[in-house]
Design an enzyme around this catalytic site. Structure first.
Site, short mmCIF file in Angstrom:
data_model
loop_
_atom_site.label_atom_id
_atom_site.label_comp_id
_atom_site.label_asym_id
_atom_site.label_seq_id
_atom_site.Cartn_x
_atom_site.Cartn_y
_atom_site.Cartn_z
N CYS A 1 49.71 -52.78 3.85
CA CYS A 1 48.31 -52.73 3.02
C CYS A 1 47.14 -53.08 3.17
CB CYS A 1 49.30 -52.99 1.41
SG CYS A 1 47.96 -52.57 0.45
N ARG B 1 32.56 -24.54 -26.41
CA ARG B 1 33.82 -24.72 -26.47
C ARG B 1 34.57 -25.68 -26.61
NH1 ARG B 1 37.69 -26.62 -22.64
NH2 ARG B 1 39.28 -26.30 -22.98
N ASP C 1 9.01 0.72 -29.73
CA ASP C 1 8.70 -0.46 -30.88
C ASP C 1 7.57 0.49 -32.20
OD1 ASP C 1 8.56 -1.92 -28.71
OD2 ASP C 1 6.69 -0.87 -27.30
N TYR D 1 36.96 -11.66 -25.14
CA TYR D 1 37.58 -10.68 -24.05
C TYR D 1 38.72 -11.36 -24.87
CZ TYR D 1 36.53 -15.83 -23.06
OH TYR D 1 36.12 -17.33 -23.19
N LYS E 1 36.98 -12.63 -14.03
CA LYS E 1 36.46 -13.72 -14.84
C LYS E 1 34.95 -14.29 -14.65
CE LYS E 1 38.33 -18.79 -15.32
NZ LYS E 1 37.27 -19.38 -15.08
N ASP F 1 31.19 -16.11 -15.38
CA ASP F 1 31.10 -17.40 -14.63
C ASP F 1 30.09 -17.91 -15.38
OD1 ASP F 1 31.82 -20.08 -13.68
OD2 ASP F 1 31.18 -19.53 -11.57
N LEU G 1 42.36 -21.23 -19.23
CA LEU G 1 43.11 -20.65 -18.48
C LEU G 1 44.26 -21.80 -17.10
CD1 LEU G 1 41.17 -17.83 -17.99
CD2 LEU G 1 43.29 -17.39 -19.67
N LYS H 1 41.91 -16.90 -8.79
CA LYS H 1 40.28 -17.61 -8.07
C LYS H 1 40.20 -17.38 -6.77
CE LYS H 1 38.43 -20.10 -10.48
NZ LYS H 1 38.34 -21.43 -11.09
N CYS I 1 52.89 -49.63 -0.87
CA CYS I 1 52.92 -50.26 -0.61
C CYS I 1 53.74 -51.09 -0.79
CB CYS I 1 51.78 -51.02 -0.94
SG CYS I 1 51.10 -53.27 -1.32
N GLU J 1 41.24 -8.81 -15.42
CA GLU J 1 39.36 -9.20 -15.82
C GLU J 1 38.83 -9.54 -15.64
OE1 GLU J 1 39.90 -10.64 -20.18
OE2 GLU J 1 40.74 -8.80 -21.55
N CYS K 1 50.35 -55.99 -5.68
CA CYS K 1 49.26 -56.04 -4.27
C CYS K 1 47.67 -55.80 -5.37
CB CYS K 1 49.59 -54.44 -4.46
SG CYS K 1 48.29 -53.80 -3.47
N CYS L 1 46.41 -56.22 0.60
CA CYS L 1 47.36 -57.46 0.28
C CYS L 1 47.69 -57.45 1.21
CB CYS L 1 48.07 -57.19 -0.71
SG CYS L 1 49.42 -56.23 -0.18
S1 IVH Z 1 40.68 -16.06 -21.58
C1 IVH Z 1 43.19 -18.62 -24.59
N1 IVH Z 1 39.16 -13.52 -20.52
O1 IVH Z 1 37.58 -18.19 -18.52
C2 IVH Z 1 42.81 -17.51 -23.13
N2 IVH Z 1 38.84 -16.10 -20.41
O2 IVH Z 1 39.28 -21.26 -17.52
C3 IVH Z 1 41.06 -17.73 -22.35
N3 IVH Z 1 36.74 -16.40 -19.32
O3 IVH Z 1 36.93 -20.92 -21.46
C4 IVH Z 1 40.17 -17.34 -21.60
N4 IVH Z 1 36.18 -15.00 -18.46
O4 IVH Z 1 35.20 -19.34 -20.55
C5 IVH Z 1 39.44 -15.31 -20.73
N5 IVH Z 1 37.70 -12.47 -19.73
C6 IVH Z 1 38.26 -13.24 -19.98
C7 IVH Z 1 37.07 -14.73 -19.62
C8 IVH Z 1 37.55 -16.01 -19.60
C9 IVH Z 1 35.85 -15.43 -18.20
C10 IVH Z 1 36.41 -18.06 -18.71
C11 IVH Z 1 36.33 -18.88 -20.59
C12 IVH Z 1 37.45 -19.65 -20.54
C13 IVH Z 1 37.37 -19.89 -18.81
C14 IVH Z 1 38.89 -20.49 -18.67
#
Ligand code: IVH
Length: 668
Positions: free
Chosen positions: A405, A137, A38, A223, A116, A118, A84, A311, A423, A114, A428, A408
């Site tokens: 159908c 994006r 600070d 990433y 993913k 959200d 992706l 996923k 159909c 990595e 139709c 129809c």
């Molecule tokens: S790579 C060309 N790495 O997921 C490759 N995406 O479904 C582009 N996301 O739009 C994405 N964690 O917003 C990548 N470790 C990761 C990620 C990641 C989250 C998201 C990103 C992308 C979406 C695709």
């Protein structure tokens, strides 16, 4: 203190505070006490107040700057921001690896795994190491300028450790704890709650007032890279290490594996461990480590072939099947649909779930009145997972697919090799209506104002019976329709008129031979050049087109053999709808780029990316996103990325924007 001394001290303070922010927000290991911090900050603020001319853009006092914006500016991404491909099972993961192995069967593969995150995908542009822009994006090519909000994220360095040019990609996310606190506060203030941390992150980044975003403790992980000035990375891991070295926050749970079984194991482990993380992840991203192999794998229109998102299984919820209805699609397929007692699944209320076809309906043994488990496949599409047969009471009613159908009344057929019941009545009414909706849709003729509701109105009033009738609509007819005023009638007629000039691929897709998607339509339109040539092509000729399989070829031939489809085509011709590859601009133009493949890199002065692409396509060329042995030209704009190096190393013709323009001007 004189000006020079102040300059020196401000420089030191900025450096020190930024280092502290880095330790605190990126490394999560503070070195200074809050009080020491600070004091430094206060000293800086005082000096900057006294010498406002010495305030630099990377000063920590400049994170929340200025007044709220009026609107968002748009931003052209230097390299497209792709999505992706998803894998929902181990089998689908295996498929991904199999495809990569087809490209390079010999050398052992390395995979980067990595989390993913959200949240919201963003792209940050650093010039000479200074953050100059942050963008969403958007559609992947053009996003919104959210620099003012990005700067408020404390883990985003305003200045990198090196004076580099790069467009870096990452995910802005809302940590769980902060999310709960935010919603609690909002509840107390009587404000609407955010459905999930992702919406909260996206909502915060889309605020016009930077103070709003600054009040929310957002965070980010990086990433990947968009366009950048040539660094000689060999692997994805090298690149991440480099980003880290620049001061950018990379997810610490990123890891490298050379054994695919281990990759699967890790993904499955994270499906459980994810709940321990302080932020939400919805899967794991698996990327091929070797960048050269990445380049060889390349991209589809929407995603890289060198990465896949595994996923996690979606949320599962119990509900009741209240009824089963049958709908008729544009190709006549009958689809059973379960009408459910509304329930919330993965953030939204679900009332219906497709049961796809008779086989699936039978396989699931679902009855009306059953208690069932549903989820959202890919977090989007409601799906019935299983019937809870143990909960049956005996009151449930069996359902059988109709023999005629529902639209129809004509008998339906179960064609050999097809799961769908269909159909077969080409006229139709529901099929006709669905065809009109498809014809007008965005990917097809893109007729603004002609969505499902308007299409239904036209069709129910017998103003159109097939898609060609759209081009013969008269204003006085439209004015007889409910809720259709002078202005909307004129707008609709105008957008129908404009659609006449669409390029062939949109028309072909809009006409809608079965199995033919947007991409296939582009390839076929590009190859044959005119609708007449497509109509007279044989199945063999169409199958010979790269990327087009026999199923599509057979469907196209069958489509254009059908007399009622041919009569629609003739009506379209008489109405003046364009039947040629490139729409109005390309008509009669010499197709000088015929068969040529272009790659665009760097920022072009005179064109946006989509514009440059359509100019090339109008002259018969093709644009791909990555450089390979098939590339004929690389057009290098300002600050070209690694593609330029790749082009040079492959000996590919590199042209400047000026040369590109010259080519266009001479020939267009
Ligand atoms: S790579 C060309 N790495 O997921 C490759 N995406 O479904 C582009 N996301 O739009 C994405 N964690 O917003 C990548 N470790 C990761 C990620 C990641 C989250 C998201 C990103 C992308 C979406 C695709």
């Amino acid at each position: 203190m004189n000006l020079e001394e102040a300059r020196q001290r401000i420089l030191e303070l900025v450096e020190e505070i930024n280092t502290h922010d880095y330790n605190y927000y990126v490394l999560d290991s503070p070195v200074l006490s809050d009080r020491e911090y600070d004091l430094l900050k206060r000293e800086l603020e005082k000096l900057e107040k006294k010498f406002p001319q010495l305030v630099t853009p990377d000063s920590p006092t400049q994170r929340v700057g200025g007044k709220p914006l009026e609107t968002f500016k748009t931003v052209n991404h230097g390299a497209p921001m792709l999505s992706l491909d998803n894998a929902f099972s181990v089998n689908e993961l295996r498929n991904f690896v199999r495809k990569i192995k087809n490209i390079d069967g010999n050398s052992p593969l390395e995979y980067v795994v990595e989390p993913k995150m959200d949240g919201l995908a963003v792209s940050l542009l650093y010039e000479s190491g200074v953050l100059v822009r942050g963008a969403t994006r958007g559609d992947g090519y053009v996003g919104e300028d959210i620099t003012h909000n990005i700067r408020t994220i404390k883990s985003v360095p305003l200045k990198l450790r090196e004076k580099v040019y790069l467009e870096v990609r990452g995910e802005v996310y809302f940590p769980h704890k902060a999310f709960q606190e935010l919603n609690q506060r909002r509840a107390e203030e009587g404000l609407p709650l955010f459905a999930n941390p992702r919406n909260a992150a996206a909502g915060s980044m889309r605020q016009l007032d930077p103070a709003a975003a600054a009040s929310r403790p957002l965070d980010i992980f990086f990433y990947g890279l968009g366009s950048y000035e040539g660094f000689p990375f060999r692997t994805h891991m090298d690149m991440l290490k480099y980003l880290k070295g620049l001061g950018l926050k990379v997810n610490p749970h990123t890891a490298l594996y050379s054994d695919f079984d281990q990759v699967m194991e890790v993904c499955q482990e994270w499906a459980v461990k994810r709940y321990e993380l302080p932020y939400e992840i919805d899967g794991m991203v698996i990327k091929i480590n070797d960048l050269e192999l990445q380049a060889r794998a390349g991209y589809t229109a929407r995603s890289p072939r060198w990465a896949v998102a595994f996923k996690f299984p979606a949320e599962q919820v119990e509900t009741t099947v209240e009824d089963i209805q049958v709908s008729v699609g544009r190709t006549g397929a009958l689809t059973p649909i379960a009408l459910l007692t509304p329930v919330k699944v993965s953030g939204s209320v679900v009332k219906r779930a497709s049961l796809h076809n008779e086989d699936i309906l039978r396989g699931k043994e679902v009855k009306i009145g059953d208690r069932v488990i549903i989820h959202k496949a890919g977090e989007v599409i409601p799906e019935l997972v299983k019937v809870l047969t143990e909960k049956r009471t005996g009151k449930e009613r069996a359902f059988v697919m109709p023999q005629s159908c529902p639209a129809c009344g004509q008998p339906v057929a179960h064609l050999p090799e097809e799961v769908a019941i269909r159909c077969m009545n080409a006229s139709c009414p529901v099929q006709m209506y669905e065809r009109i909706v498809h014809f007008a849709s965005r990917g097809a003729m893109d007729i603004e104002g002609l969505g499902p509701a308007a299409a239904r109105l036209l069709w129910e009033n017998r103003l159109v019976e097939d898609v060609a009738d759209l081009y013969y609509l008269k204003k006085e007819d439209l004015l007889t329709l409910e809720r259709m005023g002078e202005k909307s009638a004129q707008n609709l007629l105008d957008s129908i008129e404009v659609s006449k000039k669409n390029p062939l691929n949109k028309l072909l897709y809009g006409l809608g031979p079965r199995f033919l998607g947007e991409k296939g339509s582009k390839i076929i339109a590009q190859h044959f050049g005119s609708l007449d040539r497509i109509m007279s092509a044989s199945e063999e000729e169409i199958t010979a087109v790269p990327e087009i399989g026999p199923k599509i070829a057979a469907s196209i031939v069958e489509f254009f053999q059908n007399p009622s489809n041919r009569s629609v085509v003739e009506k379209l011709r008489s109405a003046g709808v364009n039947f040629h590859r490139s729409g109005e601009q390309g008509e009669g133009k010499e197709q000088i780029f015929e068969g040529r493949t272009f790659v665009l890199t760097g920022k072009l002065e005179a064109f946006s990316r989509p514009e440059a692409q359509s100019r090339i396509e109008n002259l018969g060329g093709r644009v791909t996103s990555s450089v390979s042995g098939n590339t004929d030209y690389v057009v290098a704009g300002e600050n070209p990325g690694s593609k330029l190096d790749q082009a040079r190393s492959l000996g590919i013709n590199v042209i400047t924007e000026a040369q590109f323009q010259e080519l266009l001007e001479n020939k267009e």
